[in-house]
Design an enzyme around this catalytic site. Structure first.
Site, PDB file in Angstrom:
ATOM      1  N   SER A 110       0.851  -1.697  -0.531  1.00 30.11           N
ATOM      2  CA  SER A 110       0.115  -0.127   0.220  1.00 30.11           C
ATOM      3  C   SER A 110       0.626   0.967   0.063  1.00 30.11           C
ATOM      4  O   SER A 110       2.111   1.264   0.194  1.00 30.11           O
ATOM      5  CB  SER A 110      -1.270   0.321   1.266  1.00 30.11           C
ATOM      6  OG  SER A 110      -1.516   1.479   1.662  1.00 30.11           O
ATOM      7  N   TYR A 137      -1.446   0.180  10.087  1.00 26.57           N
ATOM      8  CA  TYR A 137      -1.652  -0.327   8.604  1.00 26.57           C
ATOM      9  C   TYR A 137      -0.862  -0.080   8.327  1.00 26.57           C
ATOM     10  O   TYR A 137      -0.393  -0.727   7.474  1.00 26.57           O
ATOM     11  CB  TYR A 137      -2.628   0.217   8.140  1.00 26.57           C
ATOM     12  CG  TYR A 137      -3.377  -0.215   6.224  1.00 26.57           C
ATOM     13  CD1 TYR A 137      -3.919  -1.595   6.324  1.00 26.57           C
ATOM     14  CD2 TYR A 137      -3.319   0.635   5.375  1.00 26.57           C
ATOM     15  CE1 TYR A 137      -4.960  -2.055   4.874  1.00 26.57           C
ATOM     16  CE2 TYR A 137      -3.204   0.027   4.550  1.00 26.57           C
ATOM     17  CZ  TYR A 137      -4.238  -1.361   4.279  1.00 26.57           C
ATOM     18  OH  TYR A 137      -4.363  -1.405   2.317  1.00 26.57           O
TER      19      TYR A 137
END
Length: 242
Positions: free
Chosen positions: A141, A154
């Site tokens: 990501s 995350y």
């Protein structure tokens, strides 16, 4: 027969990747944790286009479930192996860190990072034994590259996944197994539907969110023969947002 396994394949990026790989002629194993109806829908779409798909439910973050599902599949496919693995499963539990519950930290790390470990470790031996090797693509990501406020858990999980990608690529390269990561920016999926899209689009030079199919096309390239000399790379797909 060489199969493709996509974790978290019932929705969003995972669904798009399943459809892409099936369109390339690969029989696809769709992993999901709880949304069986959505997974059945992806399977039906693949079969409607003439492809082959099967379901493999398990929680990637639970080693016992991964092992049991893999054992069951291998028993049913003694002459086949998983040659293409897309570690896509991931969850978000956004919060500023000083207010983040411990469970939200561990759940996010467990799904993205430990899930990669449990599933990849199980698939690697068969890939490394075969003449034509295999392909592993990890869904990282933008958050793992630059860090995003409210996503300490995350960002940590995805940054660790990037490091693991680079290390593993060097371990298995002599056996013709490539390992790469894809780092999407803002993509239109269920995971981003709760974000303030109009506001965030102004941060993206292309002034739009990406489409899941655009990410799937990149994954399709990385698992193809055309990418056989690409390994240990992290490829951003983010509309110019860095």
């Amino acid at each position: 027969m060489k199969y493709a396994l996509v974790t978290g394949g019932s929705r969003g990026l995972g669904k798009a990747v399943c459809l892409k790989l099936a369109s390339m002629g690969m029989p696809v194993i769709i992993n999901y944790q709880s949304n069986g109806e959505a997974a059945e829908g992806v399977k039906a779409e693949i079969e409607a286009m003439g492809g082959q798909a099967e379901l493999m439910p398990f929680n990637v973050g639970k080693m016992e479930e991964v092992e049991a599902a893999m054992d069951k599949w291998q028993d049913a496919h003694p002459d086949d192996y998983i040659a293409y693995l897309v570690n896509n499963a991931g969850i978000r539990r956004d919060n500023v860190m000083f207010m983040m519950p411990e469970a939200d930290w561990h759940d996010v790390i467990n799904t993205s990072l430990n899930g990669f470990y449990y599933v990849t470790r199980r698939c690697l031996p068969k890939m490394m034994m075969r003449k034509h090797g295999g392909r592993i693509v990890n869904m990282a990501s933008l958050s793992g590259l630059k860090g995003m406020p409210g996503q300490t858990n995350y960002s940590a999980a995805k940054a660790a996944l990037i490091g693991a990608t680079k290390a593993l690529a060097q371990e298995v390269a002599p056996r013709a197994v490539t390992v790469n990561a894809v780092a999407p920016g803002f993509i239109e999926t269920d995971m981003t539907k709760d974000l303030p899209q109009d506001e965030l689009k102004q941060l993206v030079p292309m002034k739009r969110f990406g489409k899941a199919e655009e990410v799937a096309d990149l994954v399709g390239f990385l698992v193809s023969d055309a990418a056989s000399y690409i390994t240990g790379e992290v490829i951003s797909i983010n509309g110019g947002l860095y």
